[in-house]
Design a protein around this motif. Sequence first.
Motif, PDB file in Angstrom:
ATOM      1  N   UNK A 175      -5.020   0.908   3.554  1.00  0.00           N
ATOM      2  CA  UNK A 175      -4.292  -0.115   2.819  1.00  0.00           C
ATOM      3  C   UNK A 175      -5.059  -0.790   1.712  1.00  0.00           C
ATOM      4  N   UNK A 176      -6.246  -0.256   1.353  1.00  0.00           N
ATOM      5  CA  UNK A 176      -7.080  -0.942   0.356  1.00  0.00           C
ATOM      6  C   UNK A 176      -7.033  -0.308  -1.028  1.00  0.00           C
ATOM      7  N   UNK A 177      -6.467   0.885  -1.131  1.00  0.00           N
ATOM      8  CA  UNK A 177      -6.577   1.615  -2.390  1.00  0.00           C
ATOM      9  C   UNK A 177      -5.605   1.130  -3.460  1.00  0.00           C
ATOM     10  N   UNK A 209       0.825  -1.206   0.000  1.00  0.00           N
ATOM     11  CA  UNK A 209       0.000   0.000   0.000  1.00  0.00           C
ATOM     12  C   UNK A 209       0.858   1.255   0.000  1.00  0.00           C
ATOM     13  N   UNK A 210       0.311   2.326  -0.546  1.00  0.00           N
ATOM     14  CA  UNK A 210       0.947   3.635  -0.479  1.00  0.00           C
ATOM     15  C   UNK A 210       0.964   4.137   0.960  1.00  0.00           C
ATOM     16  N   UNK A 211       2.004   4.846   1.314  1.00  0.00           N
ATOM     17  CA  UNK A 211       2.128   5.356   2.680  1.00  0.00           C
ATOM     18  C   UNK A 211       0.948   6.237   3.073  1.00  0.00           C
ATOM     19  N   UNK A 212       0.378   6.951   2.089  1.00  0.00           N
ATOM     20  CA  UNK A 212      -0.748   7.845   2.372  1.00  0.00           C
ATOM     21  C   UNK A 212      -2.068   7.098   2.528  1.00  0.00           C
ATOM     22  N   UNK A 213      -2.106   5.821   2.168  1.00  0.00           N
ATOM     23  CA  UNK A 213      -3.338   5.024   2.219  1.00  0.00           C
ATOM     24  C   UNK A 213      -3.416   4.329   3.571  1.00  0.00           C
ATOM     25  N   UNK A 223     -13.666   3.209  -5.172  1.00  0.00           N
ATOM     26  CA  UNK A 223     -14.093   2.497  -3.971  1.00  0.00           C
ATOM     27  C   UNK A 223     -14.497   3.441  -2.833  1.00  0.00           C
ATOM     28  N   UNK A 224     -13.761   4.542  -2.564  1.00  0.00           N
ATOM     29  CA  UNK A 224     -14.207   5.432  -1.479  1.00  0.00           C
ATOM     30  C   UNK A 224     -15.577   6.051  -1.759  1.00  0.00           C
TER      31      UNK A 224
END
Length: 365
Positions: A52-54, A45-49, A254-255
């Motif tokens: 962890x699902x994006x 996952x990206x650190x900003x996520x 998804x969001x």
Amino acid sequence: MSTTLSSDVMQLLREDLRDFAGYRSARSETSAGTVWLNANEAARANQADSGGSLRRYPSPQPEPLRNALAELYGCAPESLLIGRGSDEAIDLLVRAFCRPGIDAVLVTPPVFGMYAVGARLHGARLLEVPLHEGADGFRADLGDIAEIALTQAAKLVFLCSPGNPAGGVLSIEEVLGLARRLSGHALVVIDEAYVEFADAGSIVAGVASQSNVVVLRTLSKAHALAAARIGCAIADARVIEALRRCQAPYPVPAPSAALALSALQADALAATAAVIDEVRRERTRVAARLAGLMEVRRVYPSQGNFLLVRFHDAGAAFEGLLAAGVVVRDMRAMPQLGDALRITIGTPEQNDAMLAALRRIEVAA
């Protein structure tokens, strides 16, 4: 969806797209598994996520949201396509059903501009049947619409009910009659972006009996989710499947889907209903106050969350409101509306600020 519907509706689809399978994304081919290595997604996952699902692609048509929207609107899930607001559905309809340079799109100005934009972008001819202004506001002549659609080879007839910016509603029975008259010739698309604010009901139930009717709905207005970009088309399941084949692989972030699903829970829907009631009350109050202003020529009856207003000097009213920090929509470039502004119904406090600004403009005039 009824199996007795005429097959004529699929003859309206562009011939070159009738056997078009579209792009099949990795997510649409397989949705089960524990180790997913099929979509070239990031392994971490990206650190900003924070969740962890994006890093994963979303479902092309998230089933929980599709089911919730189908329940909300009273249709079968297979008759509903989720997209990025109503705008995407408009684009898909023109893309799928209109051959560039040959087929036509019919609109009824003054009306929402995206129908004409969609026609222009896809090279479809544009037919205009203007609304007629009368004592009760603007109205569409469905007889004229049918005649021009038939003689000028329209594939899509876009109707807006409640109308934007005119504010009026169409008779469901008359629209279904128009659809029957155009069966085998054109799809009749009814944009119901503002129907939650109207006294009249939705035409969605008519989709089950008339295969060339398409209804557009959105969560942007009454449900206050404009930035989430969740809208849908409701139509015969075969039309929906054809539109899906023309749609981008992952149209629903998804969001946005998760937020929309939360907004369709019982408590959120109850809160939305209360806000709609307030808007309807304020619409009546504000219309009466506007009609009492000397600079106002006419306030049109509206079934939306807005009012169309003619002014003796619409330019001065627009600039005066802007100077007071109140932003309304300038309609003067639209056909028949050279002296008009469209004013959205806000909170009571916002509406009072708008009215006070207009009163100050009158005093200064």
